[in-house]
Design an enzyme around this catalytic site. Structure first.
Site, short mmCIF file in Angstrom:
data_model
loop_
_atom_site.label_atom_id
_atom_site.label_comp_id
_atom_site.label_asym_id
_atom_site.label_seq_id
_atom_site.Cartn_x
_atom_site.Cartn_y
_atom_site.Cartn_z
N ASP A 42 6.32 -8.26 -2.61
CA ASP A 42 5.37 -7.99 -1.54
C ASP A 42 4.04 -7.61 -2.21
O ASP A 42 4.00 -7.42 -3.44
CB ASP A 42 5.93 -6.82 -0.72
CG ASP A 42 4.92 -6.25 0.24
OD1 ASP A 42 4.40 -7.02 1.05
OD2 ASP A 42 4.65 -5.02 0.19
N ASP A 44 0.79 -5.62 -0.40
CA ASP A 44 0.18 -4.36 0.02
C ASP A 44 1.16 -3.19 -0.10
O ASP A 44 2.27 -3.24 0.43
CB ASP A 44 -0.28 -4.46 1.49
CG ASP A 44 -1.50 -5.34 1.65
OD1 ASP A 44 -2.50 -5.08 0.98
OD2 ASP A 44 -1.43 -6.30 2.44
P1 TMP Z 1 2.17 -6.78 2.91
O1 TMP Z 1 3.18 -7.73 3.47
O2 TMP Z 1 1.42 -7.39 1.76
O3 TMP Z 1 2.70 -5.44 2.60
O4 TMP Z 1 1.04 -6.56 4.05
C1 TMP Z 1 1.33 -5.97 5.26
C2 TMP Z 1 0.73 -4.60 5.43
O5 TMP Z 1 -0.58 -4.72 6.00
C3 TMP Z 1 1.53 -3.76 6.40
O6 TMP Z 1 2.22 -2.75 5.74
C4 TMP Z 1 0.50 -3.20 7.36
C5 TMP Z 1 -0.83 -3.58 6.79
N1 TMP Z 1 -1.88 -3.88 7.78
C6 TMP Z 1 -3.08 -3.18 7.68
O7 TMP Z 1 -3.23 -2.32 6.83
N2 TMP Z 1 -4.09 -3.46 8.56
C7 TMP Z 1 -3.98 -4.42 9.53
O8 TMP Z 1 -4.92 -4.64 10.29
C8 TMP Z 1 -2.72 -5.14 9.62
C9 TMP Z 1 -2.53 -6.19 10.66
C10 TMP Z 1 -1.72 -4.85 8.71
MG MG Z 2 3.79 -3.93 1.81
#
Ligand code: TMP
Ligand code: MG
Length: 291
Positions: A42, A44
Site C-alpha cells: 500500500d 499512504d
Molecule cells: P492508500 O490506499 O494508498 O493507503 O490510500 C488511501 C488513503 O487515502 C486512505 O487511508 C484515506 C486517504 N484519503 C485521504 O487522506 N483524503 C481523501 O480525500 C481520500 C478520498 C482518502
Molecule cells: Mg494506506
C-alpha cells in the site's frame, strides 16, 4: 531463533501472533531466493509516514494542501471530508461492508473537488516537491535493495496515482522495478486534469480489483512480502496465482488499543506507531543475503 536471524525484530514496536510462523515463512523465502520474491505494498500511511513530530503527514489526496494549485475552499472541504470519513475508515466496530458506501461517498466527493480545481499536469511535480509528503525513515534503502535485487515492487494505492508517482520520482526512487496501480487523472489537450480514469479504488475494494485484474500481478514470483496499514490491504495479493509463502506486515498507526486485536489476528507482524521501514528492511536484508 527469529531474534538471532533478525535482531531488529526485538524492537518494541514489533508484535506477532505466531513468531514461529513468521520465522518459517522468512526462512522459506530466503531459501527460495530473490528470484521468487515480489513485494506488494500500500502507499499512504504504509510507505509514507502517518505523523512526524506529532503532526499528521499528508496522504496523496492531501499533498496539494500546501500548494496554490487548489483553492482554500477546496482545502477546507477536503479537510472536512477527512474529519468525517477517516474515523469511519478506522472504526473497529463497523464491518467492511458497512464502511464501503461511506468510502465510495468520500472518494467520489474528494475526486469531484480535485477535478473542479483545474490542476495542471506540468505544475504537479513542483507542488509535490514543495509539499510535506514524507516517506518512512529507511525508504531509500527499501527501494534501492529491491531494485538492486530485481525484486518487483507493486504499489496498490487508493490514493492519487499522479501525485504518488511525483512523490517517489521526487525522492529518486521510481526505479524500473516499481509498478503503481492507483487512481490516475485524465488530462485535456491543455494538460488540465478533467476526470479520474477507470474504476475508483478506495480502501476496501483492493481485493476485488486484484481479482478482476490478475494480469497486473507477476505470477511466477510465488513469495510475497505484503505491506499495509488497513484491513483493506490484507488481500492485495489475492490475485497472485500459485502463492507459496506470504508474510503480511501491518502498520498500526492510530487508535492502537481499539484495533490491536483485529491487526494481530490478521497481520503476521504488526508494527505499532513505528514510523520507519526498519523491519521490512531487516527482513529483506536477511532474505537477500547470500547463502
Ligand atoms: P492508500 O490506499 O494508498 O493507503 O490510500 C488511501 C488513503 O487515502 C486512505 O487511508 C484515506 C486517504 N484519503 C485521504 O487522506 N483524503 C481523501 O480525500 C481520500 C478520498 C482518502
Ligand atoms: Mg494506506
Amino acid at each position: 531463533m527469529l531474534l538471532k536471524m533478525i535482531p531488529e525484530m526485538n524492537k518494541v514496536s514489533v508484535f506477532m501472533r505466531d513468531r514461529r510462523h513468521v520465522e518459517t515463512i522468512i526462512k522459506n523465502m530466503q531459501r527460495a531466493g530473490t528470484s521468487t520474491l515480489q513485494v506488494i505494498s500500500d502507499f499512504d500511511m504504509t510507505l509514507t509516514r502517518f505523523a512526524h513530530n506529532g503532526v499528521h503527514c499528508p496522504t496523496t489526496h492531501n499533498v496539494l494542501h500546501s500548494s496554490t494549485l487548489i483553492s482554500e475552499e477546496c482545502k477546507t472541504k477536503m479537510r472536512d471530508l477527512f474529519a468525517h470519513y477517516y474515523p469511519i475508515e478506522i472504526n473497529s466496530s463497523m464491518s467492511e461492508e458497512e464502511k464501503i458506501p461511506h468510502m465510495v461517498e468520500w472518494w467520489t466527493q474528494a475526486h469531484d473537488l480535485l477535478i473542479q480545481q483545474r490542476i495542471r499536469k506540468d505544475q504537479l511535480a513542483q507542488a509535490v516537491r514543495n509539499s510535506g509528503a514524507m516517506l518512512r525513515e529507511g525508504y531509500k534503502r527499501f527501494f534501492d535493495v529491491l531494485h538492486q535485487n530485481s525484486v518487483p515492487l507493486l504499489i496498490f494505492s487508493a490514493g492519487v496515482g499522479d501525485i504518488l508517482e511525483e512523490v517517489i520520482a521526487g525522492h529518486d526512487i521510481f526505479h524500473p522495478n516499481v509498478r503503481v496501480f492507483s487512481n490516475y487523472m485524465d488530462y485535456d489537450e491543455e494538460g488540465v486534469a478533467c476526470a479520474f480514469k477507470g474504476e475508483m479504488i478506495h480502501s476496501f475494494n483492493k481485493r476485488e480489483g486484484a481479482l478482476q485484474n490478475t494480469q497486473q500481478f507477476i505470477h511466477d514470483r510465488t513469495n510475497v512480502l505484503l505491506l499495509g496499514d488497513t484491513p483493506g490491504d490484507l488481500n492485495m495479493a489475492d490475485g497472485v496465482q500459485n502463492l507459496h509463502n506470504i508474510l503480511r506486515i501491518g502498520f498500526l498507526n492510530d487508535k492502537v488499543d481499539e484495533r490491536m486485536k483485529q491487526y494481530i489476528s490478521s497481520y503476521d507482524i504488526v508494527l505499532v506507531k513505528d514510523e520507519t521501514l526498519d523491519i521490512p528492511n531487516a527482513i529483506l536484508n536477511y532474505i537477500t543475503a547470500r547463502k
